[in-house]
Enzyme design. Structure first.
Site, mmCIF file in Angstrom:
data_model
loop_
_atom_site.group_PDB
_atom_site.id
_atom_site.type_symbol
_atom_site.label_atom_id
_atom_site.label_comp_id
_atom_site.label_asym_id
_atom_site.label_seq_id
_atom_site.Cartn_x
_atom_site.Cartn_y
_atom_site.Cartn_z
ATOM 1 N N THR A 132 7.366 -58.351 8.709
ATOM 2 C CA THR A 132 7.849 -59.193 9.906
ATOM 3 C C THR A 132 8.656 -60.283 9.374
ATOM 4 O OG1 THR A 132 6.958 -60.901 11.433
ATOM 5 C CG2 THR A 132 5.230 -60.125 9.546
ATOM 6 N N ASP A 133 9.318 -60.887 10.162
ATOM 7 C CA ASP A 133 10.298 -61.595 10.114
ATOM 8 C C ASP A 133 9.655 -63.266 10.144
ATOM 9 O OD1 ASP A 133 9.714 -62.575 12.674
ATOM 10 O OD2 ASP A 133 11.881 -63.200 13.541
ATOM 11 N N GLU A 134 7.978 -63.143 10.266
ATOM 12 C CA GLU A 134 7.075 -64.303 10.195
ATOM 13 C C GLU A 134 7.092 -64.739 9.284
ATOM 14 O OE1 GLU A 134 3.830 -64.311 13.207
ATOM 15 O OE2 GLU A 134 5.139 -63.461 14.583
ATOM 16 N N TYR A 157 -2.276 -64.932 10.134
ATOM 17 C CA TYR A 157 -1.649 -63.278 10.201
ATOM 18 C C TYR A 157 -0.301 -63.191 9.436
ATOM 19 C CZ TYR A 157 1.613 -59.821 11.840
ATOM 20 O OH TYR A 157 3.099 -58.274 12.196
ATOM 21 N N LYS A 161 0.895 -60.685 5.478
ATOM 22 C CA LYS A 161 1.777 -59.737 5.513
ATOM 23 C C LYS A 161 3.054 -60.327 4.223
ATOM 24 C CE LYS A 161 2.753 -56.526 7.993
ATOM 25 N NZ LYS A 161 2.406 -55.510 8.417
HETATM 26 P P1 NAD Z 1 -0.991 -52.830 16.480
HETATM 27 O O1 NAD Z 1 -1.533 -52.891 16.322
HETATM 28 O O2 NAD Z 1 -0.214 -52.408 17.798
HETATM 29 O O3 NAD Z 1 -1.191 -51.427 15.676
HETATM 30 C C1 NAD Z 1 -1.584 -51.549 14.674
HETATM 31 C C2 NAD Z 1 -2.064 -49.759 14.201
HETATM 32 O O4 NAD Z 1 -3.091 -50.285 13.135
HETATM 33 C C3 NAD Z 1 -3.209 -49.570 15.253
HETATM 34 O O5 NAD Z 1 -3.507 -48.705 15.385
HETATM 35 C C4 NAD Z 1 -4.666 -49.379 14.703
HETATM 36 O O6 NAD Z 1 -6.062 -48.780 14.727
HETATM 37 C C5 NAD Z 1 -3.771 -49.514 13.479
HETATM 38 N N1 NAD Z 1 -5.240 -50.294 12.311
HETATM 39 C C6 NAD Z 1 -5.170 -51.425 11.633
HETATM 40 N N2 NAD Z 1 -6.179 -51.688 10.721
HETATM 41 C C7 NAD Z 1 -6.045 -49.975 10.232
HETATM 42 C C8 NAD Z 1 -7.284 -49.612 8.833
HETATM 43 N N3 NAD Z 1 -7.883 -50.867 8.720
HETATM 44 N N4 NAD Z 1 -6.674 -49.071 8.928
HETATM 45 C C9 NAD Z 1 -6.316 -47.763 9.613
HETATM 46 N N5 NAD Z 1 -5.446 -47.496 11.024
HETATM 47 C C10 NAD Z 1 -5.572 -49.671 11.245
HETATM 48 O O7 NAD Z 1 0.463 -53.348 15.535
HETATM 49 P P2 NAD Z 1 2.671 -52.661 15.674
HETATM 50 O O8 NAD Z 1 2.192 -54.349 16.822
HETATM 51 O O9 NAD Z 1 2.127 -52.244 16.520
HETATM 52 O O10 NAD Z 1 2.545 -53.343 14.603
HETATM 53 C C11 NAD Z 1 2.425 -52.126 13.961
HETATM 54 C C12 NAD Z 1 3.200 -52.978 12.005
HETATM 55 O O11 NAD Z 1 4.400 -53.884 12.096
HETATM 56 C C13 NAD Z 1 2.363 -54.190 11.743
HETATM 57 O O12 NAD Z 1 2.537 -53.866 10.301
HETATM 58 C C14 NAD Z 1 2.561 -55.255 12.057
HETATM 59 O O13 NAD Z 1 2.501 -56.047 11.207
HETATM 60 C C15 NAD Z 1 4.612 -54.930 12.200
HETATM 61 N N6 NAD Z 1 5.463 -55.491 12.712
HETATM 62 C C16 NAD Z 1 4.978 -55.745 14.026
HETATM 63 C C17 NAD Z 1 5.217 -56.180 15.050
HETATM 64 C C18 NAD Z 1 5.854 -56.466 16.530
HETATM 65 O O14 NAD Z 1 6.137 -57.231 17.474
HETATM 66 N N7 NAD Z 1 4.355 -55.973 16.765
HETATM 67 C C19 NAD Z 1 7.325 -57.096 14.275
HETATM 68 C C20 NAD Z 1 6.870 -57.589 13.426
HETATM 69 C C21 NAD Z 1 6.547 -56.024 12.392
#
Ligand code: NAD
Length: 338
Positions: A132-134, A157, A161
């Protein structure tokens, strides 16, 4: 390619899985199905013989290593994480466990398998870490995050990351694992868990509830449609260089209050029950450590990997609002978990 997608039952992971299947690859989703997962998000993939699903916790390094070897994976796209900043403030333990220890476990499993590969297969292997950019903290009114912006995370969080990003870089530099880090801005689109700003606002507005906005509502986020993110990750997987990082954003900075207003205006047209929806907006006490502004300069991925977003924020947001209106069977069961 044979691909493993961790966190594939989540918001971005499911969009990426559908994209990769559409490109003709084999995709094995690994997910432990936390509260944030929704098996329905993968329904469109179920009939595809190239799709498989493993209910597995990424912290179980032995089982993950077995799976990577059995799959003979060409690449791992690592998305599994605890992803909600507010939850990281009230309970940080799962963030440390999954985001840091879980990433360590994925790296060790990947390294174990990759070290058995020879020649072209060894060179072609990829570990793509989705971050993430965070991790870069907060910007003032000017400037942009780029790939080598200094790390300065504010929340549990983003700190977890950031730690994971450092582990990936260390495994690349120390062991030569062909890893790439992708740091993207805030995603939105269909199938996002309704605790995040955009789906939360849409669903509260649809049921005539208050629309909470933190602080003065002037915090700025840089919005990226999840399908544009999936396309960017595919470009990184197929054209990105190991050891590099790529910042992904759609040059769509918006203040939170403007996002909420835009949702209200769209709902006034599409679902006029609580018209005007803007009357539901309620400013609430700000989140501690709330970063003021995020904005990405995506020039590197645009230039080197010829990626650019398809959605403007306006078309993407309108399509997202329409999707939530049309798909209550996807989100209604999730509201019970909140
Ligand atoms: P999300 O919370 O919708 O999905 C996360 C998934 O990971 C879920 O299906 C969950 O069951 C699974 N999970 C969690 N812990 C686990 C474990 N210990 N073992 C196996 N599976 C596990 O998240 P998202 O929004 O789809 O984000 C996905 C990735 O992208 C993350 O790494 C997040 O940091 C990154 N990200 C998200 C955003 C955003 O805006 N949503 C922006 C930048 C980066």
């Amino acid at each position: 390619m044979k691909l493993i997608v961790t966190g594939g039952a989540g918001f971005i992971g499911s969009a990426l899985t559908l994209h990769l299947l559409g490109e003709g690859h084999d995709v094995c989703v690994v997910d432990s199905f936390t509260y944030a997962a929704n098996p329905d998000s993968l329904k469109p993939a179920e009939a595809n013989p190239r799709f498989s699903l493993q209910k597995l916790d990424i912290r179980d390094v032995a089982k993950i290593a077995d799976l990577v070897a059995a799959t003979k994976a060409d690449a791992i796209l690592h998305l599994a994480a605890e992803s909600h900043v507010d939850r990281s403030i009230t309970g940080s333990a799962p963030f440390i466990d999954t985001n840091i220890v879980g990433t360590y476990s994925m790296l060790e499993a990947a390294r174990g398998f990759w070290s058995t590969l020879k020649g072209e297969a060894s060179k072609a292997f990829r570990f793509v870490h989705i971050s993430t950019d965070e991790v870069y903290g907060s910007l003032g009114p000017e400037g942009f995050f780029v790939e080598d912006s200094p790390y300065d995370p504010s929340s549990p969080y983003s700190a977890s990351k950031a730690a994971a990003d450092h582990l990936v870089q260390a495994w690349q530099r120390t062991y030569g694992l062909p890893a790439i880090v992708a740091n993207c801005s805030n995603n939105y689109g269909p199938r996002q868990f309704p605790e995040k700003l955009i789906p939360l606002t849409i669903l509260n507005a649809l049921s005539g509830k208050e629309l909470p906005v933190y602080g003065d509502g002037l915090n700025v986020r840089d919005w990226l449609h999840v399908e544009d993110h999936a396309r960017a990750l595919y470009a990184i997987l197929t054209k990105g260089r190991p050891g590099e990082r790529y910042a992904i954003g759609a040059r769509s900075e918006r203040r939170n209050i403007d996002v909420v207003n835009a949702i209200c205006d769209q709902l006034d047209k599409a679902a006029p029950k609580a018209h005007p929806h803007r009357q539901l907006i309620a400013f609430v006490k700000d989140r501690p450590g709330h970063d003021r502004r995020y904005a990405i300069d995506p020039s590197k991925i645009e230039r080197e990997l010829t990626w650019c977003p398809v959605y403007s924020f306006e078309t993407g947001l309108a399509a997202t609002v329409d999707w939530y209106i049309a798909n209550p069977e996807w989100w209604e069961p999730l509201l019970k978990r909140l």
